[in-house]
Design a protein around this motif. Sequence first.
Motif, PDB file in Angstrom:
ATOM      1  N   TYR A 101       0.853  -1.375  -0.093  1.00 49.73           N
ATOM      2  CA  TYR A 101      -0.434  -0.281   0.309  1.00 49.73           C
ATOM      3  C   TYR A 101       0.828   1.370   0.271  1.00 49.73           C
ATOM      4  O   TYR A 101       1.875   1.301   0.522  1.00 49.73           O
ATOM      5  N   THR A 102       0.313   2.194  -0.537  1.00 49.03           N
ATOM      6  CA  THR A 102       1.179   3.764  -0.525  1.00 49.03           C
ATOM      7  C   THR A 102       0.633   3.787   1.113  1.00 49.03           C
ATOM      8  O   THR A 102      -0.546   3.272   1.849  1.00 49.03           O
ATOM      9  N   ARG A 103       1.461   5.437   1.151  1.00 44.64           N
ATOM     10  CA  ARG A 103       0.471   5.710   2.687  1.00 44.64           C
ATOM     11  C   ARG A 103      -0.427   6.112   2.177  1.00 44.64           C
ATOM     12  O   ARG A 103      -1.257   6.239   3.467  1.00 44.64           O
ATOM     13  N   GLU A 104      -0.963   6.654   1.333  1.00 41.83           N
ATOM     14  CA  GLU A 104      -2.364   7.548   0.777  1.00 41.83           C
ATOM     15  C   GLU A 104      -3.635   5.976   1.103  1.00 41.83           C
ATOM     16  O   GLU A 104      -4.537   6.213   1.831  1.00 41.83           O
ATOM     17  N   SER A 105      -3.331   5.490   0.548  1.00 48.07           N
ATOM     18  CA  SER A 105      -3.777   4.129   0.720  1.00 48.07           C
ATOM     19  C   SER A 105      -3.931   2.783   1.840  1.00 48.07           C
ATOM     20  O   SER A 105      -5.280   2.366   2.098  1.00 48.07           O
ATOM     21  N   GLN A 156      -3.685   4.677   4.449  1.00 43.39           N
ATOM     22  CA  GLN A 156      -4.869   5.902   5.166  1.00 43.39           C
ATOM     23  C   GLN A 156      -6.628   5.469   5.479  1.00 43.39           C
ATOM     24  O   GLN A 156      -7.259   5.457   5.854  1.00 43.39           O
ATOM     25  N   ILE A 157      -6.834   5.439   3.742  1.00 39.08           N
ATOM     26  CA  ILE A 157      -8.095   5.144   3.399  1.00 39.08           C
ATOM     27  C   ILE A 157      -8.092   3.707   3.768  1.00 39.08           C
ATOM     28  O   ILE A 157      -9.658   3.950   4.396  1.00 39.08           O
ATOM     29  N   GLU A 164      -9.285   4.068   7.921  1.00 37.45           N
ATOM     30  CA  GLU A 164     -10.720   4.555   7.428  1.00 37.45           C
ATOM     31  C   GLU A 164     -11.645   4.512   7.850  1.00 37.45           C
ATOM     32  O   GLU A 164     -12.666   4.472   8.566  1.00 37.45           O
ATOM     33  N   GLU A 176     -12.374   0.114  -0.308  1.00 40.52           N
ATOM     34  CA  GLU A 176     -12.023   1.331   0.274  1.00 40.52           C
ATOM     35  C   GLU A 176     -11.319   2.116  -0.422  1.00 40.52           C
ATOM     36  O   GLU A 176     -11.830   3.266  -1.397  1.00 40.52           O
ATOM     37  N   ILE A 177     -10.094   1.407  -0.990  1.00 37.43           N
ATOM     38  CA  ILE A 177      -9.155   2.359  -2.150  1.00 37.43           C
ATOM     39  C   ILE A 177      -9.531   2.071  -3.532  1.00 37.43           C
ATOM     40  O   ILE A 177      -9.240   3.365  -3.904  1.00 37.43           O
ATOM     41  N   ASN A 222     -12.835   4.718  -3.473  1.00 35.74           N
ATOM     42  CA  ASN A 222     -11.539   6.543  -3.706  1.00 35.74           C
ATOM     43  C   ASN A 222     -11.005   6.492  -4.583  1.00 35.74           C
ATOM     44  O   ASN A 222     -10.103   7.269  -4.681  1.00 35.74           O
ATOM     45  N   GLY A 246      -8.367   4.971  -5.992  1.00 39.05           N
ATOM     46  CA  GLY A 246      -6.796   4.082  -5.663  1.00 39.05           C
ATOM     47  C   GLY A 246      -7.011   2.990  -6.857  1.00 39.05           C
ATOM     48  O   GLY A 246      -8.665   2.982  -7.848  1.00 39.05           O
TER      49      GLY A 246
END
Length: 167
Positions: free
Chosen positions: A32-36, A38-39, A42, A68-69, A72, A74
């Motif tokens: 996962y990337t940091r952003e994914s 986090q998604i 959450e 979720e990813i 959003n 991803g």
Amino acid sequence: QYALAREAKVINMQYFAEHGLIPDFHSGFKLYTRESAQIALEGFLKVQQAMPQLDMMRYGSEAVPIVEIVANGGTVGQVNRITLETQPVVTSVRAKRLETYANKLIWTLTRLSIPYASAKQLLDNAIPRTLLYKDGNALAELMGLRREVFQKLGGTGNEPLFVHGFS
């Protein structure tokens, strides 16, 4: 795909296209990337707050992040892994297996705001395509899963499954 299409969006499939139309997100390693990440986190926190009875913090480790990813925007990728070691197989052979799998479907359909009639048809489309449909015991379990999902989504659980045979 259904949920994104209602927003005039499509899933970016180019990074798993060579492996089929549906990525295998239930096995293998995840990156996962940091952003994914986090998604995904959450998403777990939201489902735990909104639907704690589904126990997705325990049993939704693949479903929640992927839904979720992708919901959003991803991108999912899949590659073949070459290894000398076989991958361990984990299965749910406990008494709550049917409920656990039903809860994943219930959460996914609810999270993506899929209307009941559409959810019913999506599940009914999938059942005849699975090899489990050809085995009597597995079919009975699939129908139990279907009943559990439909009841928790507001149906009776006794809705007939119409599968037409061709000769």
